[in-house]
Scaffold this active site. Structure first.
Site, PDB file in Angstrom:
ATOM      1  N   HIS A  79      -1.918 -18.682   8.285  1.00 12.90           N
ATOM      2  CA  HIS A  79      -2.100 -19.770   9.261  1.00 12.90           C
ATOM      3  C   HIS A  79      -1.925 -19.303  10.699  1.00 12.90           C
ATOM      4  CE1 HIS A  79      -2.240 -23.304   6.480  1.00 12.90           C
ATOM      5  NE2 HIS A  79      -1.798 -22.368   5.660  1.00 12.90           N
ATOM      6  N   ASP A  90      -1.888 -18.509  19.480  1.00  8.90           N
ATOM      7  CA  ASP A  90      -1.774 -19.479  18.395  1.00  8.90           C
ATOM      8  C   ASP A  90      -2.879 -19.226  17.376  1.00  8.90           C
ATOM      9  OD1 ASP A  90      -0.847 -21.772  17.028  1.00  8.90           O
ATOM     10  OD2 ASP A  90      -0.510 -22.814  18.924  1.00  8.90           O
TER      11      ASP A  90
HETATM   12  P1  ADP Z   1       2.464 -25.074  14.858  1.00  9.09           P
HETATM   13  O1  ADP Z   1       2.039 -25.076  13.414  1.00  9.09           O
HETATM   14  O2  ADP Z   1       2.639 -23.715  15.458  1.00  9.09           O
HETATM   15  O3  ADP Z   1       3.638 -25.964  15.152  1.00  9.09           O
HETATM   16  P2  ADP Z   1       0.066 -26.663  15.325  1.00  9.09           P
HETATM   17  O4  ADP Z   1      -0.393 -27.320  16.572  1.00  9.09           O
HETATM   18  O5  ADP Z   1      -0.989 -25.899  14.604  1.00  9.09           O
HETATM   19  O6  ADP Z   1       1.282 -25.737  15.698  1.00  9.09           O
HETATM   20  O7  ADP Z   1       0.606 -27.757  14.302  1.00  9.09           O
HETATM   21  C1  ADP Z   1       1.651 -28.605  14.657  1.00  9.09           C
HETATM   22  C2  ADP Z   1       1.599 -29.870  13.796  1.00  9.09           C
HETATM   23  O8  ADP Z   1       2.850 -30.529  13.950  1.00  9.09           O
HETATM   24  C3  ADP Z   1       0.523 -30.844  14.268  1.00  9.09           C
HETATM   25  O9  ADP Z   1      -0.042 -31.499  13.168  1.00  9.09           O
HETATM   26  C4  ADP Z   1       1.291 -31.811  15.170  1.00  9.09           C
HETATM   27  O10 ADP Z   1       0.764 -33.126  15.199  1.00  9.09           O
HETATM   28  C5  ADP Z   1       2.682 -31.786  14.567  1.00  9.09           C
HETATM   29  N1  ADP Z   1       3.677 -31.911  15.649  1.00  9.09           N
HETATM   30  C6  ADP Z   1       3.791 -31.143  16.739  1.00  9.09           C
HETATM   31  N2  ADP Z   1       4.769 -31.593  17.542  1.00  9.09           N
HETATM   32  C7  ADP Z   1       5.291 -32.663  16.940  1.00  9.09           C
HETATM   33  C8  ADP Z   1       6.321 -33.610  17.276  1.00  9.09           C
HETATM   34  N3  ADP Z   1       6.960 -33.556  18.438  1.00  9.09           N
HETATM   35  N4  ADP Z   1       6.620 -34.584  16.384  1.00  9.09           N
HETATM   36  C9  ADP Z   1       5.923 -34.681  15.236  1.00  9.09           C
HETATM   37  N5  ADP Z   1       4.921 -33.856  14.881  1.00  9.09           N
HETATM   38  C10 ADP Z   1       4.610 -32.866  15.714  1.00  9.09           C
END
Ligand code: ADP
Length: 460
Positions: free
Chosen positions: A155, A364
């Protein structure tokens, strides 16, 4: 139809009344369709023998979870996974550290997963392993004579050879990947980096046509499978919660000001301090933004207790205080920095309310928030994402405003052009982006990967 066996560090069992996001939506849909098991860590550690997996059935899906030895867990998860592999894979060697004892714990946990999973497998199953916590699982299963097709999806990014070889024993990691039948990456650049690693003289691998590669005596498929999102789910969650009190309170508090939103885990790869400084440059360069633009950053703490994360948190608090101190007026505070998590429903509606989504990681694999931002918009008056060229999502969403996260003034100009973009142009760019998201949504992503795994079985 073959059963699907999904394996990941954490298992996302559906919770009544809560919407699942990200990977969970796609994997659960594929598991429902084919039947199967989602196997992973229970979230609990133990000082004793972990025992048998705990199995809960929900319709066609079994959720099988195990405990991990307490001492091993610390070294496997916080140690080797998060302090060695995470910075290595994100090209952030300043944060990289290595301990052989942590690697050994990582290996033991991967072997524990294999030992506890193998008895649950049936002939004809397709096994799909997720992410960098479990690089060695395929090789461990093969040593236990598991012959079913096994796929692996990474991922996060895959680094170039010169970065990868920082890791002592990197050859072992590459040879472990050669135990799989399908190895999937987020983008073509990650795949190209993997190909390049295999072609090194000391590895001696070969890249053939049709996605096939040979290394360490095995031929397998390596491909780019950019992960998607569930566009309809995202849209309906964003719309469904839009009239809630919280969102309306937020809208009211803005008056007619433009809203820039960022949503990230508080992680150094997300480039949050640079982003705050980019926003500061917007206020320096564009006086019209004073009093008229609010930047809302939601960043809940992750991996609390780890020193680096505590430092990032302090840095961000300093930067936000600093910028607000410099520019705030009696009726306007430029940065609203919220250091906590929000339910998915609220997040998607906040994204919908925003005029600009700022998604500027330093590196990312994909960045799902970039895709969720687009999917949650109102098609008639869509907000515009400003995306880092270092995020996998920038490859597919090239109709967004793209910026280099290190270029403070470039970020400011990008934000300004998104804020000032005429509605016709926003609609056109939105249509291009939403088409891309629909063509390659999370279900299509799952289908492509599983099909590739199935083909690898018939090609053997
Ligand atoms: P990573 O996997 O590195 O955290 P991504 O953007 O690929 O980054 O995925 C993050 C996921 O987590 C997304 O589906 C997003 O909506 C969720 N997310 C990110 N920040 C928050 C938050 N503050 N509260 C709830 N969900 C979150």
């Amino acid at each position: 139809m073959s059963r699907l066996i999904a394996v990941s560090n954490r298992v996302a069992a559906p919770t009544a009344g809560k919407s699942a996001g990200g990977l969970a939506v796609g994997v659960l849909a594929a598991l429902r369709e084919r039947g199967g098991i989602w196997f992973g860590w229970s979230g609990k550690t133990t000082a004793r023998d972990p025992g048998d997996p705990k199995i809960k059935r929900a319709g066609e899906i079994e959720f099988a979870t195990i405990r991990i030895n307490k001492d091993d867990f610390e070294r496997y998860y916080n140690g080797f996974s998060n302090d060695t592999l995470w910075p290595l894979l994100h090209y952030m060697l300043g944060f990289f550290r290595y301990s052989r004892a942590e690697y050994e714990a990582y290996r033991r946990v991967n072997e524990l997963f294999a030992r506890k999973l193998a008895p649950l497998l049936q002939t004809g199953d397709l096994i799909w392993v997720h992410d960098f916590h479990l690089f060695l699982l395929g090789a461990a299963l093969r040593r236990m004579k598991v012959a079913q097709p096994i796929g692996f999806f990474l991922h996060v990014p895959f680094p170039s050879f010169d970065v990868l070889r920082t890791l002592p024993g990197y050859e072992g990691l590459l040879s472990a990947l050669a135990s799989y039948d399908v190895v999937g990456f987020q983008t073509g650049s990650d795949l190209a980096a993997f190909h390049d690693c295999l072609r090194q003289a000391e590895i001696g691998g070969e890249v053939h046509g049709g996605g096939r590669v040979t290394a360490f005596g095995r031929t397998f498929i390596a491909g780019a499978f950019p992960i998607g999102i569930d566009v309809d789910e995202c849209q309906s969650v964003a719309v469904g919660n839009f009239d809630s009190d919280d969102i309306q309170r937020l809208a009211y508090s803005l008056r007619a000001r433009k809203l820039i939103v960022g949503v990230d885990r508080l992680d150094y790869s997300k480039g949050l301090e640079l982003r705050f400084r980019g926003f500061e440059a917007l206020l320096e360069r564009y006086p019209a933004a004073h009093g008229n633009v609010v930047y809302l950053q939601i960043a809940p703490p992750t991996r609390t207790g780890v020193r680096t994360y505590t430092e990032i948190r302090e840095e961000l608090e300093r930067a936000a205080g600093n910028i607000n101190g410099r520019f705030a007026e009696i009726d306007w505070v430029p940065i609203r920095y919220l250091n906590r998590g929000y339910p998915r429903e609220q997040l998607m509606s906040i994204l919908r309310l925003a005029d600009v989504g700022v998604v500027t990681p330093i590196r990312d694999g994909m960045n799902l928030v970039a895709k969720e931002f687009v999917a949650s918009q109102n098609p008639d008056d869509p907000g515009m994402p400003v995306i880092s060229t270092m995020a996998g999502a920038a490859k597919e969403l090239d109709a967004a405003v793209l910026v280099n996260p290190y270029d403070r003034q470039g970020v400011a100009d990008g934000l300004q052009s998104a804020i000032a973009m005429p509605v016709e142009e926003r609609r056109e760019r939105y249509r291009t982006m939403i088409d891309v998201l629909r063509r390659n949504d999370i279900h299509e992503w799952c289908r492509r990967f599983v099909e590739s795994l199935q083909d690898s079985a018939s090609g053997r």
